[in-house]
Enzyme design. Sequence first.
Site, PDB file in Angstrom:
ATOM      1  N   ASP A   1       0.838  -1.195   0.000  1.00 55.41           N
ATOM      2  CA  ASP A   1       0.000   0.000   0.000  1.00 55.41           C
ATOM      3  C   ASP A   1       0.874   1.247   0.000  1.00 55.41           C
ATOM      4  OD1 ASP A   1      -2.433   1.322  -0.017  1.00 55.41           O
ATOM      5  OD2 ASP A   1      -2.440   1.554   2.164  1.00 55.41           O
TER       6      ASP A   1
ATOM      7  N   TYR B  15       1.181   5.734  -0.487  1.00 55.10           N
ATOM      8  CA  TYR B  15       0.735   6.935   0.226  1.00 55.10           C
ATOM      9  C   TYR B  15       0.933   8.104  -0.729  1.00 55.10           C
ATOM     10  CZ  TYR B  15       0.624   9.970   4.476  1.00 55.10           C
ATOM     11  OH  TYR B  15       0.309  10.889   5.458  1.00 55.10           O
TER      12      TYR B  15
ATOM     13  N   HIS C  73      -4.196  14.111   0.723  1.00 55.62           N
ATOM     14  CA  HIS C  73      -4.354  13.227   1.892  1.00 55.62           C
ATOM     15  C   HIS C  73      -3.138  13.348   2.811  1.00 55.62           C
ATOM     16  CE1 HIS C  73      -5.294   9.721   4.322  1.00 55.62           C
ATOM     17  NE2 HIS C  73      -4.127   9.206   4.020  1.00 55.62           N
TER      18      HIS C  73
ATOM     19  N   ARG D  43       0.030  16.260  13.096  1.00 56.46           N
ATOM     20  CA  ARG D  43       1.213  17.005  13.535  1.00 56.46           C
ATOM     21  C   ARG D  43       0.996  18.510  13.570  1.00 56.46           C
ATOM     22  NH1 ARG D  43       3.044  13.586   9.582  1.00 56.46           N
ATOM     23  NH2 ARG D  43       3.377  15.314   8.153  1.00 56.46           N
TER      24      ARG D  43
ATOM     25  N   GLU E 109     -10.375   4.015   3.386  1.00 57.26           N
ATOM     26  CA  GLU E 109      -9.481   4.788   2.533  1.00 57.26           C
ATOM     27  C   GLU E 109      -9.871   4.483   1.088  1.00 57.26           C
ATOM     28  OE1 GLU E 109      -5.371   4.171   3.738  1.00 57.26           O
ATOM     29  OE2 GLU E 109      -5.590   5.799   5.213  1.00 57.26           O
TER      30      GLU E 109
ATOM     31  N   GLU F  17      -9.130   4.148  -2.520  1.00 58.85           N
ATOM     32  CA  GLU F  17      -7.909   3.950  -3.303  1.00 58.85           C
ATOM     33  C   GLU F  17      -8.239   3.208  -4.593  1.00 58.85           C
ATOM     34  OE1 GLU F  17      -4.437   2.530  -1.278  1.00 58.85           O
ATOM     35  OE2 GLU F  17      -5.191   3.085   0.709  1.00 58.85           O
TER      36      GLU F  17
ATOM     37  N   ASP G 271      -9.086   0.468   1.684  1.00 60.67           N
ATOM     38  CA  ASP G 271      -8.095   0.074   2.701  1.00 60.67           C
ATOM     39  C   ASP G 271      -8.655   0.452   4.074  1.00 60.67           C
ATOM     40  OD1 ASP G 271      -5.727  -0.586   4.012  1.00 60.67           O
ATOM     41  OD2 ASP G 271      -4.828   1.373   3.629  1.00 60.67           O
TER      42      ASP G 271
ATOM     43  N   ARG H  56      -8.088   3.950  13.060  1.00 64.07           N
ATOM     44  CA  ARG H  56      -7.200   5.098  13.298  1.00 64.07           C
ATOM     45  C   ARG H  56      -6.596   5.125  14.689  1.00 64.07           C
ATOM     46  NH1 ARG H  56      -5.971   6.165   8.250  1.00 64.07           N
ATOM     47  NH2 ARG H  56      -7.787   6.684   6.979  1.00 64.07           N
TER      48      ARG H  56
ATOM     49  N   GLN I 124      -3.906   2.421  14.749  1.00 69.51           N
ATOM     50  CA  GLN I 124      -2.813   2.928  13.904  1.00 69.51           C
ATOM     51  C   GLN I 124      -2.027   4.027  14.618  1.00 69.51           C
ATOM     52  OE1 GLN I 124      -4.323   4.606  10.237  1.00 69.51           O
ATOM     53  NE2 GLN I 124      -2.304   5.114   9.432  1.00 69.51           N
TER      54      GLN I 124
ATOM     55  N   TYR J 246       2.032   3.160  15.074  1.00 70.08           N
ATOM     56  CA  TYR J 246       2.683   3.376  13.772  1.00 70.08           C
ATOM     57  C   TYR J 246       4.111   3.882  13.831  1.00 70.08           C
ATOM     58  CZ  TYR J 246       2.251   8.518  13.382  1.00 70.08           C
ATOM     59  OH  TYR J 246       2.384   9.871  13.541  1.00 70.08           O
TER      60      TYR J 246
ATOM     61  N   LYS K  46      -4.292  -1.751   9.898  1.00 70.29           N
ATOM     62  CA  LYS K  46      -4.631  -1.917   8.483  1.00 70.29           C
ATOM     63  C   LYS K  46      -4.799  -3.390   8.101  1.00 70.29           C
ATOM     64  CE  LYS K  46      -3.508   2.414   7.137  1.00 70.29           C
ATOM     65  NZ  LYS K  46      -4.354   3.295   6.328  1.00 70.29           N
TER      66      LYS K  46
ATOM     67  N   THR L  75      -9.029  -5.542   3.589  1.00 74.31           N
ATOM     68  CA  THR L  75      -8.939  -4.645   2.431  1.00 74.31           C
ATOM     69  C   THR L  75      -9.940  -5.178   1.416  1.00 74.31           C
ATOM     70  OG1 THR L  75      -6.573  -4.337   2.843  1.00 74.31           O
ATOM     71  CG2 THR L  75      -7.392  -3.715   0.659  1.00 74.31           C
TER      72      THR L  75
ATOM     73  N   THR M 188      -4.564   6.793  -0.305  1.00 74.50           N
ATOM     74  CA  THR M 188      -5.864   7.454  -0.227  1.00 74.50           C
ATOM     75  C   THR M 188      -5.925   8.621  -1.205  1.00 74.50           C
ATOM     76  OG1 THR M 188      -5.868   6.917   2.104  1.00 74.50           O
ATOM     77  CG2 THR M 188      -7.524   8.494   1.359  1.00 74.50           C
TER      78      THR M 188
ATOM     79  N   GLU N 231     -10.438  12.576   7.422  1.00 74.03           N
ATOM     80  CA  GLU N 231     -10.332  13.906   6.830  1.00 74.03           C
ATOM     81  C   GLU N 231     -11.690  14.603   6.769  1.00 74.03           C
ATOM     82  OE1 GLU N 231      -8.099  11.635   3.701  1.00 74.03           O
ATOM     83  OE2 GLU N 231      -7.441  13.660   3.186  1.00 74.03           O
TER      84      GLU N 231
HETATM   85 CA    CA Z   1      -3.923   3.162   2.528  1.00 76.19          CA
END
Ligand code: CA
Length: 416
Positions: free
Chosen positions: A125, A127, A132, A141, A197, A199, A231, A235, A238, A242, A251, A255, A348, A362
């Site tokens: 997968d 990114y 996104h 952040r 997600e 995708e 996906d 959250r 994760q 992560y 994750k 899927t 995503t 989001e």
């Molecule tokens: Ca993904």
Amino acid sequence: MPLIQSWISTANTADCPFPLNNLPYGVFSTTTLDPRCGVAIGDMILDCAQAEKAGLLSIGDSTIFDAPVWNTLMEQGAPTWAAFRARLTALLAKDSPDQAALSPFLIPLADAQMHMPFRVSEYTDFYAGRQHAENMGAILRGSTDLPANWLHIPIGYNGRASSVVVSGTDIHRPLGQTKAPDADMPSFGPTKRLDIELEMGAIVGTPSQMGQPITVQQADDMIFGYVLLNDWSARDIQGWEYQPLGPFQGKAFGTSISPWIITAEALAPFRVSTPPRDKKLLPYLDEQTPGLFDIQLEVTMQPAGADKATAVTQTNYSRVYYSAAQQLAHHAVCGCPMNTGDLLGSGTISGPNKSEYGSLLELSWAGQKPFTLDSGETRSFIEDGDTLTLRGNAQGDGFTIGFGDCVGTILPAVEF
Ligand code: CA
């Protein structure tokens, strides 16, 4: 290219997802037929196993379509794919001399149960959705600044092939370890922040050799086709797990992919270039053929008991920063062999407007701005019983290339 007329009249309308221009590959069964390879045309499926047995379709000397996966055709490469597609087109085109011979092998789509169309070798997968990545930065952040490597490398991680499932497969809310920011200790239980997600999945056909890099053009030629890919993401799991090695259990539980492989050939009229580069890419990642596709994407959400679904996002595959071919070339450049059936998630896909965000994280801005569904219910993340549906189509000159829905309903967490 205009709509190509078929003797199957339901394939000849501008809004049919499966005209002769499409010819998507799936695996289906009925109450009397075991899972086998089939091609959608109009509101029917051509049973390739029976057509092959009758001598109307063949690839080499062996029989390959009386199988529950398309992998044998996938590994044979672009010239064979093109020859097979040309044969299908001739058989199904208006005025085909084989109409009477083929008719017994057409099964109504409505009678078919769809299965995984190919055996997933491995799942990686990426990114590659810029909006996104910027949104994730802002949410996690407090800054939309991209990671220092993002404009240079198609970032990815090795996911799980074992939990890739076909549309229509229910997903249990995953269990896992989470930790609230102000808690001393982590806790265990069902995720409270279950997400999607949006995708695209690219499917590798021809393999590459260990130790042998491939160019972006070679990578493009290796891609057999595309599916919609959800996906599913937890959250809170994760967020705790992560760092420093990236997503893992958040994750790995599921899927979902759409049931029909839309071939690279069917999508050829819709090729578009990747967006302008902020930073010049290293030459091994240079795009040689426009590697993205103009595919309209939509996600709907329907709570249990609601009488209709609400569209929560609408965007386009062309929003992605790196093409699947660039991702595949990057994946192989270290010498990692790529295999028939490898599945690459695009990352995503979010566009610049809020109505184009490809995840609920989001859309609800991490739960700070819940959104309202047509049923009057509000959501920040997925509740038990919610059904999420991904849709995709490419709009041609008087015809549509449809993907077939990618649907999943969330069941409560299992007792443990
Ligand atoms: Ca993904």
